[in-house]
Design a protein around this motif. Sequence first.
Motif, short mmCIF file in Angstrom:
data_model
loop_
_atom_site.label_atom_id
_atom_site.label_comp_id
_atom_site.label_asym_id
_atom_site.label_seq_id
_atom_site.Cartn_x
_atom_site.Cartn_y
_atom_site.Cartn_z
N GLU A 84 12.72 1.82 3.52
CA GLU A 84 11.39 1.51 4.06
C GLU A 84 11.51 0.79 5.39
OE1 GLU A 84 9.33 0.61 -0.32
OE2 GLU A 84 9.32 -0.91 1.25
N LYS A 85 12.38 -0.21 5.42
CA LYS A 85 12.53 -1.03 6.63
C LYS A 85 12.92 -0.20 7.84
CE LYS A 85 15.94 -2.77 9.26
NZ LYS A 85 17.33 -2.39 9.55
N THR A 122 6.39 4.42 -0.14
CA THR A 122 6.49 3.13 -0.83
C THR A 122 6.44 1.97 0.15
OG1 THR A 122 8.90 3.26 -0.77
CG2 THR A 122 7.79 4.13 -2.74
N ASP A 123 6.02 0.81 -0.36
CA ASP A 123 5.83 -0.36 0.51
C ASP A 123 6.25 -1.63 -0.22
OD1 ASP A 123 5.01 -1.82 2.76
OD2 ASP A 123 2.97 -2.04 2.01
N GLY A 168 0.83 -1.19 0.00
CA GLY A 168 0.00 0.00 0.00
C GLY A 168 0.86 1.24 0.00
N VAL A 169 0.35 2.30 0.57
CA VAL A 169 1.09 3.56 0.71
C VAL A 169 1.09 3.91 2.19
CG1 VAL A 169 1.16 6.01 0.14
CG2 VAL A 169 0.42 4.35 -1.58
N LYS A 207 -1.38 1.79 6.61
CA LYS A 207 -1.31 1.60 5.16
C LYS A 207 -2.58 2.05 4.48
CE LYS A 207 -1.46 -2.64 3.87
NZ LYS A 207 -1.11 -4.06 3.62
N GLN A 208 -2.41 2.75 3.37
CA GLN A 208 -3.53 3.16 2.52
C GLN A 208 -3.42 2.43 1.18
OE1 GLN A 208 -5.99 5.17 3.58
NE2 GLN A 208 -4.93 5.25 5.56
#
Length: 207
Positions: free
Chosen positions: A94-95, A141-142, A53-54, A203-204
């Motif tokens: 991201e992590k 970002t995911d 997701g975002v 998350k979106q």
Amino acid sequence: MGAPQGDSIKAEDRPSKGLQREAAKTGEREAPKTKEATKAREGAEQTPEAKPGVIDRSRFDAELKDPRVMAAFAGRLRSEVGSQGPEAHLAFAEKVMNRAMARNQTLMQALSGSYYPTHHPGRSDNPKFIAAITKAWKEGTDTTLGATGNASGKVGFGKAGGHYDKQGHWVSPNQTVRINGERFGYEQVDINRGWLKKYEQLKQPRV
């Protein structure tokens, strides 16, 4: 710093990567070498199937506008996945932010400590590393499906077990994705603290 000071995870929650790598050498067979593509998504064992997701990472705005924090972030990225290409750079960025959110930490807390081979993250002004961090930060970002840890070799995510897949790649419990030589997944301590539920709330859906 913009993010609140959080409760740090104790060192005993996870041994250092160096110690885990050393332990993994004992009594374990080596993964056979293959010429398969180096990026492959691997299902996380006993964890819900996640969809990318975002993620709103605006909580890090103040920190990442500080050149010292950005340079430290880029320094840690360089030492962990610097040679593994832009996809791994983005995944690592991201992590780190996911980890900080899961543990209510500042970025500097998430970039430092016994989790890494060296306590201090170092620094870098490499524009490629900074671009990856900025993309994860501003675009949400995911690609790692909410991963809070990264590992190589047969190092895991705080849960015993694992197996080789059909391509001869090692897969650890809680693993979400493999990118080149690096694997990403949920640290068990973060699952225990409710990260998967929090991740779904943050998350979106992607447009």
